[in-house]
Every structure is written in C-alpha cells, then in structure tokens.
Design a protein around this motif. Sequence first.
Motif, PDB file in Angstrom:
ATOM      1  N   GLU A   1       2.766   8.268  11.347  1.00  0.00           N
ATOM      2  CA  GLU A   1       3.298   6.891  11.383  1.00  0.00           C
ATOM      3  C   GLU A   1       3.290   6.276   9.990  1.00  0.00           C
ATOM      4  O   GLU A   1       4.238   5.617   9.576  1.00  0.00           O
ATOM      5  N   MET A   2       2.185   6.489   9.254  1.00  0.00           N
ATOM      6  CA  MET A   2       2.130   5.936   7.887  1.00  0.00           C
ATOM      7  C   MET A   2       3.185   6.599   7.008  1.00  0.00           C
ATOM      8  O   MET A   2       3.889   5.932   6.254  1.00  0.00           O
TER       9      MET A   2
ATOM     10  N   GLN B   1       5.785  15.523   7.682  1.00  0.00           N
ATOM     11  CA  GLN B   1       6.757  15.662   6.591  1.00  0.00           C
ATOM     12  C   GLN B   1       6.289  16.712   5.599  1.00  0.00           C
ATOM     13  O   GLN B   1       7.057  17.553   5.149  1.00  0.00           O
ATOM     14  N   ALA B   2       4.972  16.647   5.275  1.00  0.00           N
ATOM     15  CA  ALA B   2       4.426  17.591   4.297  1.00  0.00           C
ATOM     16  C   ALA B   2       4.444  19.016   4.846  1.00  0.00           C
ATOM     17  O   ALA B   2       4.638  19.976   4.118  1.00  0.00           O
TER      18      ALA B   2
ATOM     19  N   VAL C   1       4.401   5.565   3.328  1.00  0.00           N
ATOM     20  CA  VAL C   1       3.078   5.637   2.693  1.00  0.00           C
ATOM     21  C   VAL C   1       2.715   7.119   2.511  1.00  0.00           C
ATOM     22  O   VAL C   1       2.741   7.880   3.473  1.00  0.00           O
ATOM     23  N   ARG C   2       2.396   7.507   1.292  1.00  0.00           N
ATOM     24  CA  ARG C   2       1.954   8.895   1.069  1.00  0.00           C
ATOM     25  C   ARG C   2       0.488   9.014   1.481  1.00  0.00           C
ATOM     26  O   ARG C   2      -0.339   8.208   1.056  1.00  0.00           O
TER      27      ARG C   2
ATOM     28  N   ILE D   1       0.868  -1.180   0.000  1.00  0.00           N
ATOM     29  CA  ILE D   1       0.000   0.000   0.000  1.00  0.00           C
ATOM     30  C   ILE D   1       0.909   1.236   0.000  1.00  0.00           C
ATOM     31  O   ILE D   1       1.567   1.539   0.986  1.00  0.00           O
ATOM     32  N   GLU D   2       0.949   1.933  -1.136  1.00  0.00           N
ATOM     33  CA  GLU D   2       1.899   3.038  -1.287  1.00  0.00           C
ATOM     34  C   GLU D   2       1.281   4.397  -1.019  1.00  0.00           C
ATOM     35  O   GLU D   2       1.959   5.324  -0.600  1.00  0.00           O
ATOM     36  N   GLU D   3      -0.022   4.500  -1.312  1.00  0.00           N
ATOM     37  CA  GLU D   3      -0.660   5.805  -1.130  1.00  0.00           C
ATOM     38  C   GLU D   3      -2.054   5.627  -0.548  1.00  0.00           C
ATOM     39  O   GLU D   3      -2.792   4.726  -0.955  1.00  0.00           O
TER      40      GLU D   3
END
Lengths: 128, 157
Positions: free
Chosen positions: B130-131, B154-155, B136-137, B99-101
């Motif tokens: 955490e994701m 991060q964003a 994970v984006r 699961i990438e996004e």
Amino acid sequence: MTGRCGVVVAHGRLADGLISALSRVAGEQDSVWALSNEGLSGADLEAKIAALIEDRCAGRDAYLLSDMEGGSCGQACGRLLAKGTVKAVLYGVNLPLLVEFVFLREESFDRFVTAAVEKGRRALGVQV
Amino acid sequence: MSVVLFRVDERLIHGQVVVGWARQLRPRRIIVVDDALAEDALEQSIYRTGMPEGIDADFWSEAQAVRELPAVLQSTERAFVLTADLATMAHLTLRVEGIEEVNVGCIHHGGRRVLHYVRLDEGDEQLIDEMSDRGVRVVARDVPSSTPMRLGAQARG
C-alpha cells in the motif's frame, strides 16, 4: 552454593566471548551465563533472560551485566530491574569487571557493586 | 527535508539507531511515535537511558505526530521518526505529507523471513505494498553500511 549469580547480556557474540575469556583466566564458572540479543525482539530477550534466571539461579540473587547502558540489551535489563527480577544491572561490562564479579560475590551488596564497577572503569586506559 | 530518517524498528531506540544511523546522520532528536509508549513514563525512561549526549527523545501518540510532524518536516532541525510497527508508519504516510522513504530495521515477530533481521507476515506485506503504491519507497537496511533492499511487490516484480 554462592550467594550471587549473573547473566551477561550483549550484542552479537560478545557475551559468549566474555564468558569464554573468563573461564580461561578464572576457571569454569557455575554462576555466570551469556545471552545474545541476536534475532530477538525486546520482549523475547527479556523473557529469555528471566527464564535463564529462573532456571539456574535457584534462589540466589541475580545480577545482569550488559554491554551498554542503553540499546536493546540495556533496555531489557532495565525492565527486569524495574520488575525486581534482578538486584542490579552493571553496564559496560568488560573482562576485569567480570573477574571481579566472580571473585567478590560473597561480599556485601554495596561493596560488591562499587568494587566491580570501579575495577571495570580502572581497566580502561591508553599506552603510547 | 529535516526528518532525515523514517524507520520502522520494533526495538525503537537501540544500538543500530543511536550508533549506526545517528553517527552518520547526526539527528538532534529522535521522535518515537507509539500510542502506548506516549502514556508510559517508565518505558520512556528506559529508552532514554544511554542516549548519546546532544540528542533528545520525544514520545508522541499517533494523533500528536499527525499534528506536529508537518512543522518538523518544515524546520531545519534534523530528526529521526521511529515506529515499532509498519501499521503505525503506514498511517503516518497516509496522514502526513512528504514522507518519501521508509527505512525498515528489525522486525522479528514472525512470518516469512526476508532478511536475517526482517520477518514479514501477510499484513506487513500488504502495508508495504500500500505504501509503495502511494509512491513511498520501503527499504530494508539495518545499519548504513548494509546493502539496502527494496521491499514490496513492485520490488519483487
């Protein structure tokens, strides 16, 4: 005091717009009101519809008119139907259906729901 | 990848999903992962009402999703995976590879207003971080025509 009342439940400002349009063609109404799902969780929308019915229907039979069969509006209506809060949910509401709803509300239940939905259905078409 | 959308949305199957996202991404089925709903036939029937033709809905418990999602990810069938809250999705990203996004739709339950359709409390922000830390984006976007907005520390820099 008439026997039926209704709440139009729809996305964005559609319900307000329909009630506003209804008042232009049929005069101000004291038996149908508008609610939007804007910014509301499913549970909050359901509670808001129930509160409006409790507050304004005053023992009359309550009906819901939703913009779509499914979706968050249709789902909240479906839950209130399952709980017995309302007599029926008429979905895919348009202005002709709403006009019929207002003018037929003294008719028997079967004739009323069939005629209102049929009117809304027959109002669709295309001219070329 | 055949899961074309992983989405957190408290409304689950609703207009933005079946009109906005489904018209664009053409899923064959929508898998709702929710322990309570997986046991509730009446609620399932309410969510199935008005589904577009050609799209099936499945209601899985988290345990079933952990067992069966890997096969869905390997298959060629196009699917959406929906959860009502970030916690369930965070569990899936921990326990299911690939699961990438994660797309974020309506979350109205309280806390800080991030967008007109997203309010996050401290627990939500922590789950998003955490994701993100695991790669994970997490991206808020109610409908495909909206500008996507990356969420998490991060964003925010």
